[in-house]
Design an enzyme around this catalytic site. Structure first.
Site, PDB file in Angstrom:
ATOM      1  N   HIS A 280       0.854  -1.180   0.000  1.00 61.54           N
ATOM      2  CA  HIS A 280       0.000   0.000   0.000  1.00 61.54           C
ATOM      3  C   HIS A 280       0.895   1.237   0.000  1.00 61.54           C
ATOM      4  O   HIS A 280       1.139   1.833   1.058  1.00 61.54           O
ATOM      5  CB  HIS A 280      -0.910  -0.010   1.231  1.00 61.54           C
ATOM      6  CG  HIS A 280      -1.965   1.041   1.226  1.00 61.54           C
ATOM      7  ND1 HIS A 280      -3.233   0.841   1.723  1.00 61.54           N
ATOM      8  CD2 HIS A 280      -1.962   2.319   0.779  1.00 61.54           C
ATOM      9  CE1 HIS A 280      -3.947   1.950   1.595  1.00 61.54           C
ATOM     10  NE2 HIS A 280      -3.186   2.869   1.021  1.00 61.54           N
TER      11      HIS A 280
ATOM     12  N   GLU B  31      -2.626  -1.686  -3.152  1.00 60.71           N
ATOM     13  CA  GLU B  31      -3.705  -0.889  -2.581  1.00 60.71           C
ATOM     14  C   GLU B  31      -3.341   0.587  -2.609  1.00 60.71           C
ATOM     15  O   GLU B  31      -2.163   0.935  -2.547  1.00 60.71           O
ATOM     16  CB  GLU B  31      -3.946  -1.282  -1.116  1.00 60.71           C
ATOM     17  CG  GLU B  31      -4.318  -2.711  -0.880  1.00 60.71           C
ATOM     18  CD  GLU B  31      -4.522  -2.997   0.607  1.00 60.71           C
ATOM     19  OE1 GLU B  31      -5.159  -4.024   0.902  1.00 60.71           O
ATOM     20  OE2 GLU B  31      -4.041  -2.209   1.447  1.00 60.71           O
TER      21      GLU B  31
ATOM     22  N   HIS C 121      -8.079  -5.635   7.384  1.00 57.29           N
ATOM     23  CA  HIS C 121      -7.849  -4.597   8.388  1.00 57.29           C
ATOM     24  C   HIS C 121      -8.103  -5.170   9.789  1.00 57.29           C
ATOM     25  O   HIS C 121      -9.229  -5.459  10.158  1.00 57.29           O
ATOM     26  CB  HIS C 121      -8.710  -3.345   8.189  1.00 57.29           C
ATOM     27  CG  HIS C 121      -8.087  -2.131   8.843  1.00 57.29           C
ATOM     28  ND1 HIS C 121      -7.221  -1.297   8.191  1.00 57.29           N
ATOM     29  CD2 HIS C 121      -8.172  -1.647  10.098  1.00 57.29           C
ATOM     30  CE1 HIS C 121      -6.821  -0.327   8.988  1.00 57.29           C
ATOM     31  NE2 HIS C 121      -7.380  -0.532  10.171  1.00 57.29           N
TER      32      HIS C 121
END
Length: 238
Positions: free
Chosen positions: A43, A70, A190
């Site tokens: 990410h 991401e 998450h």
């Protein structure tokens, strides 16, 4: 079996703390695959405070499983994804200064923007996923964007799990049902961990992939990557 994609951002954070190349992000990612990880997730953020854009280019050369990038689709991110062409791009609406992702997309408000970005990626053969809260109307909105998958934002599940796992999982079961009815693939991520992953996976039968970074890296500090990866694979295949 639900696939395990390991987010290696924290490895980059540790490397960057000393300014050298220890730990070696590319080697760690290759080792994670050797230990059984079925994907590598990164990410990158605009300030490159952990994952650098060059890391995406370097990892593309060696990742032999699924490669997932991401991020918030600002132009710099879009350009990187189109250059690297990962297996999957996951769109996350995080602010520039966000410590970590903290909200899913409003797929109704941002429908036109998401449609345009997703069409661009899909035209290059890149699978798309949208980071989203477990809210029915947002999932229905996601379908209208043309995305292939959604990634359910699981922080609220992880927070409530220790005290009331049945209540914690309920909106995710409902959301997964809606997504499956609409033909959307389901990912999740998450704050998933060894403590809560098995219950989540067993409650969401159509779960295709989980992306886990912070918890897995933290757990591996005690038990080692090889052992921790094996534990996740066992829980995801039960």
């Amino acid at each position: 079996m639900t696939k395990l994609s390991v987010n290696v951002n924290k490895i980059a954070t540790l490397r960057n703390a000393r300014g050298g190349n220890v730990p070696n992000l590319v080697q760690v990612s290759m080792d994670l695959e050797k230990f059984g990880a079925q994907g590598i997730t990164i990410h990158p953020r605009p300030d490159e405070r952990h994952i650098r854009y060059q890391d995406a280019r370097d990892l593309k050369k060696v990742v032999s499983t699924e490669f997932n990038i991401e991020g918030n689709p600002v132009q710099k991110f879009i350009d990187l994804v189109l250059e690297v062409k990962p297996t999957q791009v996951t769109l996350v609406p995080d602010a520039v200064d966000a410590i970590t992702s903290n909200a899913g997309w409003d797929t109704i408000k941002h429908k036109s923007f998401l449609q345009e970005v997703i069409a661009t990626f899909k035209s290059q053969g890149i699978r798309t996923s949208i980071f989203i809260d477990p809210v029915q109307k947002m999932i229905e909105g996601a379908k209208a964007t043309g995305t292939d998958r959604i990634e359910l934002y699981t922080e609220s599940y992880a927070t409530l799990y220790p005290t009331n796992k049945e209540e914690a999982i309920r909106p995710y079961i409902d959301s997964a049902f809606v997504a499956s009815e609409l033909g959307l693939g389901i990912n999740a991520g998450h704050d998933l961990s060894l403590e809560n992953i098995e219950y989540f996976k067993n409650s969401i039968p159509d779960l295709l992939e989980v992306s886990i970074g912070h918890a897995l890296i933290s757990e591996a500090l005690y038990e080692g990557f090889e052992r921790v990866i094996a534990q996740y694979l066992k829980k995801l295949s039960s």
